[in-house]
Design a protein around this motif. Structure first.
Motif, PDB file in Angstrom:
ATOM      1  N   VAL A   1       0.830  -1.205   0.000  1.00  0.00           N
ATOM      2  CA  VAL A   1       0.000   0.000   0.000  1.00  0.00           C
ATOM      3  C   VAL A   1       0.870   1.263   0.000  1.00  0.00           C
ATOM      4  N   SER A   2       2.131   1.109  -0.465  1.00  0.00           N
ATOM      5  CA  SER A   2       3.061   2.245  -0.610  1.00  0.00           C
ATOM      6  C   SER A   2       3.068   3.124   0.644  1.00  0.00           C
ATOM      7  N   THR A   3       3.316   2.487   1.755  1.00  0.00           N
ATOM      8  CA  THR A   3       3.227   3.174   3.046  1.00  0.00           C
ATOM      9  C   THR A   3       4.517   2.982   3.841  1.00  0.00           C
ATOM     10  N   VAL A   4       4.934   4.055   4.505  1.00  0.00           N
ATOM     11  CA  VAL A   4       6.182   4.040   5.269  1.00  0.00           C
ATOM     12  C   VAL A   4       5.906   4.635   6.651  1.00  0.00           C
ATOM     13  N   VAL A   5       6.498   4.028   7.677  1.00  0.00           N
ATOM     14  CA  VAL A   5       6.371   4.551   9.038  1.00  0.00           C
ATOM     15  C   VAL A   5       7.756   4.965   9.533  1.00  0.00           C
TER      16      VAL A   5
END
Lengths: 79, 131
Positions: free
Chosen positions: B104-108
């Motif tokens: 989901v092209s997500t970075v934390v």
């Protein structure tokens, strides 16, 4: 992990992300059946599921799912 | 994916008079803790305390302007304020990628703001999407 246990864990993620204790999921459930399951919440749901089960999906994998049942199958295949 | 776990980014921010005055002019939070030195000292602080959400503004700048892509959106953020920040303090900002969700092209990121004395003034996590 048994499929019913996977479903309960997925349901817990949905309840947390969508802040709705009344959510019920079945194999046939789709985004149209669940209030607030929109594109932004979908991201949070996938992040929550990947974190909960300590697995990772590709974008191609999640785009292939037609309903919750296919999501559960994909999770089970990675456990 | 443009980001990998343990990628690290650093920046330096100063709470200048202009930043402080603009924040008050924009949001009108004139609580005495933020504008009255005597009040703040009576509460145990060195002088008036800068609004914590000024650091939230710095965080927004970091995501919007300092990453290797401009194609970003903030999904969520969580900040904990652990030491007071005063006018003209310079803060060292460090952000490290702790989770990547390619699906989901997500970075934390986890991040911290550290003051000149080496004390962490604010820390937290921020989740962004690559759009």
């Amino acid at each position: 992990m048994e499929r019913v246990e996977i479903l309960e864990n997925v349901k817990a993620v949905f309840i947390d992300v969508l802040d709705n204790e009344d959510i019920e999921l079945s194999d046939e459930t789709t985004a149209k059946d669940v209030d607030d399951w929109d594109s932004l919440n979908h991201i949070q749901l996938i992040v929550g599921i990947e974190k909960k089960f300590k697995i990772r999906f590709t974008s191609q994998e999640i785009q292939s799912w037609k309903n919750v049942g296919e999501m559960l199958n994909a999770i089970q295949a990675k456990l | 994916m443009l980001f990998s776990v343990n990628d690290k980014f650093e920046h330096e921010f100063t709470v200048t008079e202009k930043v402080y005055a603009t924040f008050i002019a924009t949001f009108n939070d004139c609580n005495p803790l933020h504008i009255d030195d005597a009040f703040a000292q009576a509460k145990g602080f060195n002088s008036k305390v800068m609004h914590g959400n000024i650091l939230g503004g710095f965080l927004s700048y970091f995501i919007g302007e300092c990453l290797p892509t401009k194609d970003v959106i903030i999904h969520s953020q969580q900040l904990s304020f652990t030491n007071a920040v005063y006018l003209n303090n310079t803060l060292r900002f460090v952000a490290t990628v702790i989770e990547v969700y390619e699906s989901v092209s997500t970075v934390v990121f986890k991040f911290s703001f550290t003051n000149q004395e080496g004390k962490v003034a604010c820390k937290g996590k921020i989740q962004i999407g690559i759009i």
